[in-house]
Design a protein around this motif. Structure first.
Motif, PDB file in Angstrom:
ATOM      1  N   ALA A 117       0.798  -1.318   0.153  1.00 23.54           N
ATOM      2  CA  ALA A 117      -0.147   0.035   0.094  1.00 23.54           C
ATOM      3  C   ALA A 117       0.892   1.469   0.081  1.00 23.54           C
ATOM      4  CB  ALA A 117      -0.930  -0.139   1.270  1.00 23.54           C
ATOM      5  N   VAL A 118       2.146   1.287   0.407  1.00 25.48           N
ATOM      6  CA  VAL A 118       3.074   2.323   0.299  1.00 25.48           C
ATOM      7  C   VAL A 118       3.874   2.511  -0.942  1.00 25.48           C
ATOM      8  CG1 VAL A 118       2.928   2.447   2.874  1.00 25.48           C
ATOM      9  CG2 VAL A 118       4.780   1.327   1.933  1.00 25.48           C
ATOM     10  N   ASP A 119       4.317   3.839  -1.216  1.00 22.74           N
ATOM     11  CA  ASP A 119       5.315   3.918  -2.129  1.00 22.74           C
ATOM     12  C   ASP A 119       6.733   3.984  -2.011  1.00 22.74           C
ATOM     13  OD1 ASP A 119       3.278   4.111  -4.176  1.00 22.74           O
ATOM     14  OD2 ASP A 119       3.230   5.942  -3.780  1.00 22.74           O
ATOM     15  N   VAL A 120       7.158   3.394  -0.552  1.00 21.66           N
ATOM     16  CA  VAL A 120       8.380   3.477  -0.193  1.00 21.66           C
ATOM     17  C   VAL A 120       8.928   2.035  -0.439  1.00 21.66           C
ATOM     18  CG1 VAL A 120      10.075   3.775   1.788  1.00 21.66           C
ATOM     19  CG2 VAL A 120       7.932   5.176   1.629  1.00 21.66           C
ATOM     20  N   PRO A 121      10.146   1.964  -1.108  1.00 24.32           N
ATOM     21  CA  PRO A 121      10.916   0.620  -1.375  1.00 24.32           C
ATOM     22  C   PRO A 121      11.197  -0.090  -0.333  1.00 24.32           C
ATOM     23  CG  PRO A 121      12.126   2.152  -2.476  1.00 24.32           C
ATOM     24  CD  PRO A 121      10.811   2.954  -1.811  1.00 24.32           C
ATOM     25  N   VAL A 122      11.018  -1.395  -0.174  1.00 24.93           N
ATOM     26  CA  VAL A 122      11.377  -2.163   0.955  1.00 24.93           C
ATOM     27  C   VAL A 122      12.341  -3.373   0.623  1.00 24.93           C
ATOM     28  CG1 VAL A 122      10.406  -3.568   2.546  1.00 24.93           C
ATOM     29  CG2 VAL A 122       9.200  -1.872   2.034  1.00 24.93           C
ATOM     30  N   ILE A 123      13.133  -3.571   1.334  1.00 23.58           N
ATOM     31  CA  ILE A 123      14.232  -4.662   1.210  1.00 23.58           C
ATOM     32  C   ILE A 123      14.049  -5.643   2.330  1.00 23.58           C
ATOM     33  CG2 ILE A 123      16.812  -5.395   1.023  1.00 23.58           C
ATOM     34  CD1 ILE A 123      17.350  -2.589  -0.144  1.00 23.58           C
ATOM     35  N   GLU A 124      13.523  -6.810   2.099  1.00 22.17           N
ATOM     36  CA  GLU A 124      13.372  -7.838   3.177  1.00 22.17           C
ATOM     37  C   GLU A 124      14.819  -8.489   3.368  1.00 22.17           C
ATOM     38  OE1 GLU A 124      11.392 -12.375   3.357  1.00 22.17           O
ATOM     39  OE2 GLU A 124      10.990 -11.025   1.389  1.00 22.17           O
ATOM     40  N   LEU A 125      15.202  -8.646   4.632  1.00 16.24           N
ATOM     41  CA  LEU A 125      16.465  -9.374   5.060  1.00 16.24           C
ATOM     42  C   LEU A 125      16.283 -10.172   6.101  1.00 16.24           C
ATOM     43  CD1 LEU A 125      18.374  -7.792   7.797  1.00 16.24           C
ATOM     44  CD2 LEU A 125      17.427  -5.809   6.423  1.00 16.24           C
ATOM     45  N   HIS A 126      17.308 -11.096   6.120  1.00 16.73           N
ATOM     46  CA  HIS A 126      17.169 -12.014   7.201  1.00 16.73           C
ATOM     47  C   HIS A 126      18.686 -12.442   7.663  1.00 16.73           C
ATOM     48  CE1 HIS A 126      13.002 -12.907   6.499  1.00 16.73           C
ATOM     49  NE2 HIS A 126      13.196 -12.868   5.276  1.00 16.73           N
ATOM     50  N   ILE A 127      18.973 -12.505   8.752  1.00 18.56           N
ATOM     51  CA  ILE A 127      20.005 -13.009   9.299  1.00 18.56           C
ATOM     52  C   ILE A 127      20.640 -14.274   8.751  1.00 18.56           C
ATOM     53  CG2 ILE A 127      21.818 -13.380  11.366  1.00 18.56           C
ATOM     54  CD1 ILE A 127      19.971 -11.096  12.915  1.00 18.56           C
ATOM     55  N   SER A 128      19.804 -15.325   8.978  1.00 21.95           N
ATOM     56  CA  SER A 128      20.016 -16.902   8.607  1.00 21.95           C
ATOM     57  C   SER A 128      19.503 -17.087   7.211  1.00 21.95           C
ATOM     58  CB  SER A 128      19.225 -17.426   9.767  1.00 21.95           C
ATOM     59  OG  SER A 128      17.701 -17.698   9.628  1.00 21.95           O
ATOM     60  N   ASN A 129      19.983 -18.006   6.633  1.00 22.04           N
ATOM     61  CA  ASN A 129      19.391 -18.492   5.456  1.00 22.04           C
ATOM     62  C   ASN A 129      18.130 -19.306   5.752  1.00 22.04           C
ATOM     63  OD1 ASN A 129      18.826 -19.500   3.174  1.00 22.04           O
ATOM     64  ND2 ASN A 129      20.883 -20.343   2.552  1.00 22.04           N
ATOM     65  N   VAL A 130      16.981 -18.638   5.413  1.00 23.17           N
ATOM     66  CA  VAL A 130      15.628 -19.216   5.722  1.00 23.17           C
ATOM     67  C   VAL A 130      15.410 -20.268   4.817  1.00 23.17           C
ATOM     68  CG1 VAL A 130      14.577 -17.040   6.923  1.00 23.17           C
ATOM     69  CG2 VAL A 130      14.480 -17.399   4.409  1.00 23.17           C
ATOM     70  N   HIS A 131      16.017 -20.397   3.703  1.00 25.35           N
ATOM     71  CA  HIS A 131      15.712 -21.553   2.972  1.00 25.35           C
ATOM     72  C   HIS A 131      16.431 -22.732   3.238  1.00 25.35           C
ATOM     73  CE1 HIS A 131      13.812 -18.793   0.547  1.00 25.35           C
ATOM     74  NE2 HIS A 131      14.786 -17.882   0.643  1.00 25.35           N
ATOM     75  N   LYS A 132      17.483 -22.773   4.232  1.00 25.44           N
ATOM     76  CA  LYS A 132      18.162 -23.887   4.884  1.00 25.44           C
ATOM     77  C   LYS A 132      17.446 -24.264   6.136  1.00 25.44           C
ATOM     78  CE  LYS A 132      22.515 -24.374   3.943  1.00 25.44           C
ATOM     79  NZ  LYS A 132      24.149 -24.137   4.065  1.00 25.44           N
ATOM     80  N   ARG A 133      16.467 -23.641   6.399  1.00 28.03           N
ATOM     81  CA  ARG A 133      15.959 -24.144   7.923  1.00 28.03           C
ATOM     82  C   ARG A 133      14.798 -24.998   7.822  1.00 28.03           C
ATOM     83  NH1 ARG A 133      16.044 -18.952  11.676  1.00 28.03           N
ATOM     84  NH2 ARG A 133      15.679 -20.590  13.206  1.00 28.03           N
ATOM     85  N   GLU A 134      13.800 -24.679   8.761  1.00 26.53           N
ATOM     86  CA  GLU A 134      12.644 -25.561   9.093  1.00 26.53           C
ATOM     87  C   GLU A 134      11.712 -25.135   7.536  1.00 26.53           C
ATOM     88  OE1 GLU A 134      13.788 -24.240  12.937  1.00 26.53           O
ATOM     89  OE2 GLU A 134      13.709 -23.111  11.071  1.00 26.53           O
ATOM     90  N   GLU A 135      11.078 -26.149   7.161  1.00 26.29           N
ATOM     91  CA  GLU A 135       9.978 -25.900   6.182  1.00 26.29           C
ATOM     92  C   GLU A 135       9.388 -24.637   6.117  1.00 26.29           C
ATOM     93  OE1 GLU A 135       8.753 -26.858   2.362  1.00 26.29           O
ATOM     94  OE2 GLU A 135      10.352 -28.067   3.284  1.00 26.29           O
TER      95      GLU A 135
END
Length: 148
Positions: A92-110
């Motif tokens: 809903a907003v016009d401000v760009p967002v970068i999603e970030l995670h410390i861990s590699n979420v794709h190597k963790r729980e399903e």
């Protein structure tokens, strides 16, 4: 002055003591200080907000443009995987967002493999520890034309 908003989601206030084998020993305050110094060197103001409450993060996203932020760096933590409300606020907003995670979420729980917010953000950075924050900030600075 250009401004960036950093949003830290639930349980990130426990960084430094929470599962250090996954998240490391760096505290949230350490991350915020590092980011603020890096942004300041580029002539950009950086404000960090941590909340364990979904509504607080939504309010911050909704107000970001009105408060003069040109970018949002978002570690939504567990909200990443199920918060349609945060997803809708980003869309809903016009401000760009970068999603970030410390861990590699794709190597963790399903259940961590899917992000409901990824379709509405500029991009995702995951798995580089604290450097995920640094990479997100550096990208935002370049996109804003503030990188040195």
């Amino acid at each position: 002055m250009k401004k960036i908003l950093v949003l830290h989601g639930p349980n990130l206030n426990l960084l430094g003591t929470r599962e250090p084998q996954i998240y490391g020993s760096t505290t949230l305050n350490d991350i915020d200080v590092m980011l603020k110094e890096r942004a300041k060197a580029a002539g950009v103001e950086l404000v960090s907000v941590q909340s364990n409450y979904e509504g607080k993060l939504i309010d911050e996203i909704q107000q970001a443009g009105k408060n003069g932020y040109e970018f949002i760096l978002l570690n939504a933590a567990a909200f990443t995987h199920y918060s349609i409300a945060i997803r809708d606020a980003i869309a809903a907003v016009d401000v760009p967002v970068i999603e970030l995670h410390i861990s590699n979420v794709h190597k963790r729980e399903e259940f961590r493999h899917h992000s409901v917010i990824s379709p509405v953000v500029m991009g995702q950075i995951a798995g580089f520890g604290v450097d995920s924050y640094i990479a997100a900030l550096d990208i935002a600075l370049r996109k804003m034309g503030a990188a040195k």
